[in-house]
Design a protein around this motif. Structure first.
Motif, PDB file in Angstrom:
ATOM      1  N   LEU A  44      66.496  -7.443 -42.551  1.00  0.00           N
ATOM      2  CA  LEU A  44      65.843  -6.529 -43.495  1.00  0.00           C
ATOM      3  C   LEU A  44      65.056  -5.398 -42.809  1.00  0.00           C
ATOM      4  CD1 LEU A  44      64.738  -8.842 -46.434  1.00  0.00           C
ATOM      5  CD2 LEU A  44      66.464  -7.045 -46.461  1.00  0.00           C
ATOM      6  N   PRO A  45      64.290  -5.656 -41.751  1.00  0.00           N
ATOM      7  CA  PRO A  45      63.617  -4.527 -41.094  1.00  0.00           C
ATOM      8  C   PRO A  45      64.599  -3.519 -40.486  1.00  0.00           C
ATOM      9  CG  PRO A  45      62.556  -6.569 -40.489  1.00  0.00           C
ATOM     10  CD  PRO A  45      63.803  -6.938 -41.225  1.00  0.00           C
ATOM     11  N   ALA A  46      65.728  -4.006 -39.989  1.00  0.00           N
ATOM     12  CA  ALA A  46      66.740  -3.089 -39.444  1.00  0.00           C
ATOM     13  C   ALA A  46      67.318  -2.213 -40.550  1.00  0.00           C
ATOM     14  CB  ALA A  46      67.843  -3.873 -38.748  1.00  0.00           C
TER      15      ALA A  46
ATOM     16  N   THR B 147      65.469   4.664 -43.882  1.00  0.00           N
ATOM     17  CA  THR B 147      64.311   5.554 -43.951  1.00  0.00           C
ATOM     18  C   THR B 147      64.712   6.930 -43.442  1.00  0.00           C
ATOM     19  OG1 THR B 147      62.817   3.712 -43.578  1.00  0.00           O
ATOM     20  CG2 THR B 147      61.940   5.900 -43.165  1.00  0.00           C
TER      21      THR B 147
ATOM     22  N   TRP C  51      59.509  -2.876 -48.897  1.00  0.00           N
ATOM     23  CA  TRP C  51      60.262  -3.652 -47.910  1.00  0.00           C
ATOM     24  C   TRP C  51      59.460  -4.870 -47.462  1.00  0.00           C
ATOM     25  CZ3 TRP C  51      65.223  -3.576 -47.018  1.00  0.00           C
ATOM     26  CH2 TRP C  51      65.952  -2.434 -47.324  1.00  0.00           C
ATOM     27  N   ALA C  52      58.158  -4.708 -47.260  1.00  0.00           N
ATOM     28  CA  ALA C  52      57.320  -5.834 -46.858  1.00  0.00           C
ATOM     29  C   ALA C  52      57.316  -6.913 -47.939  1.00  0.00           C
ATOM     30  CB  ALA C  52      55.904  -5.362 -46.571  1.00  0.00           C
TER      31      ALA C  52
ATOM     32  N   ILE D 102      60.565  -8.877 -47.747  1.00  0.00           N
ATOM     33  CA  ILE D 102      60.580  -9.820 -46.628  1.00  0.00           C
ATOM     34  C   ILE D 102      59.683 -11.020 -46.926  1.00  0.00           C
ATOM     35  CG2 ILE D 102      59.939 -10.088 -44.193  1.00  0.00           C
ATOM     36  CD1 ILE D 102      60.807  -7.109 -43.861  1.00  0.00           C
TER      37      ILE D 102
ATOM     38  N   ARG E  60      60.176   8.860 -39.998  1.00  0.00           N
ATOM     39  CA  ARG E  60      60.058   8.007 -38.816  1.00  0.00           C
ATOM     40  C   ARG E  60      59.450   8.719 -37.635  1.00  0.00           C
ATOM     41  NH1 ARG E  60      65.917   6.258 -39.614  1.00  0.00           N
ATOM     42  NH2 ARG E  60      66.220   7.944 -38.165  1.00  0.00           N
TER      43      ARG E  60
ATOM     44  N   MET F  12      65.708  -1.425 -43.282  1.00  0.00           N
ATOM     45  CA  MET F  12      64.623  -0.516 -43.648  1.00  0.00           C
ATOM     46  C   MET F  12      64.621   0.709 -42.742  1.00  0.00           C
ATOM     47  SD  MET F  12      60.501  -1.056 -43.485  1.00  0.00           S
ATOM     48  CE  MET F  12      60.513  -0.937 -41.724  1.00  0.00           C
ATOM     49  N   ILE F  13      64.723   0.486 -41.440  1.00  0.00           N
ATOM     50  CA  ILE F  13      64.714   1.606 -40.492  1.00  0.00           C
ATOM     51  C   ILE F  13      65.940   2.486 -40.686  1.00  0.00           C
ATOM     52  CG2 ILE F  13      64.878   2.176 -38.033  1.00  0.00           C
ATOM     53  CD1 ILE F  13      63.114  -0.329 -37.551  1.00  0.00           C
TER      54      ILE F  13
ATOM     55  N   ALA G 153      57.432   1.344 -47.515  1.00  0.00           N
ATOM     56  CA  ALA G 153      57.155   0.261 -46.568  1.00  0.00           C
ATOM     57  C   ALA G 153      56.618  -0.973 -47.295  1.00  0.00           C
ATOM     58  CB  ALA G 153      56.171   0.732 -45.512  1.00  0.00           C
TER      59      ALA G 153
END
Length: 56
Positions: free
Chosen positions: A38-40, A46, A10-11, A14, A51, A42-43, A7
C-alpha cells in the motif's frame, strides 16, 4: 485534494488492514503483503509536485 488528506486516507487504509489482521478477518500473510504494498501504491499515485520540495 490536499496532500495531507491524501496521506491520511492512505494511513487509514493501512491501519484498517492491520486491525483486520489482528481481528483475524484477513490472513496474516495477505495483511503483511498489503502493509508493504500500500505505501508503494501511495507513492506511485501521488502527483510528482506533491512529492518534491523546491528549494527556497
Amino acid at each position: 485534494m490536499p496532500p495531507i488528506f491524501r496521506a491520511l486516507c492512505w494511513a487509514l487504509a493501512i491501519m484498517c488492514v492491520a486491525f483486520a489482521q489482528i481481528l483475524d478477518i484477513i490472513p496474516e500473510n495477505i495483511a503483511t503483503m498489503l502493509i508493504i504494498v500500500l505505501p508503494a501504491i501511495m507513492i506511485a499515485t501521488t502527483p510528482k509536485h506533491c512529492r518534491t520540495r523546491e528549494a527556497t
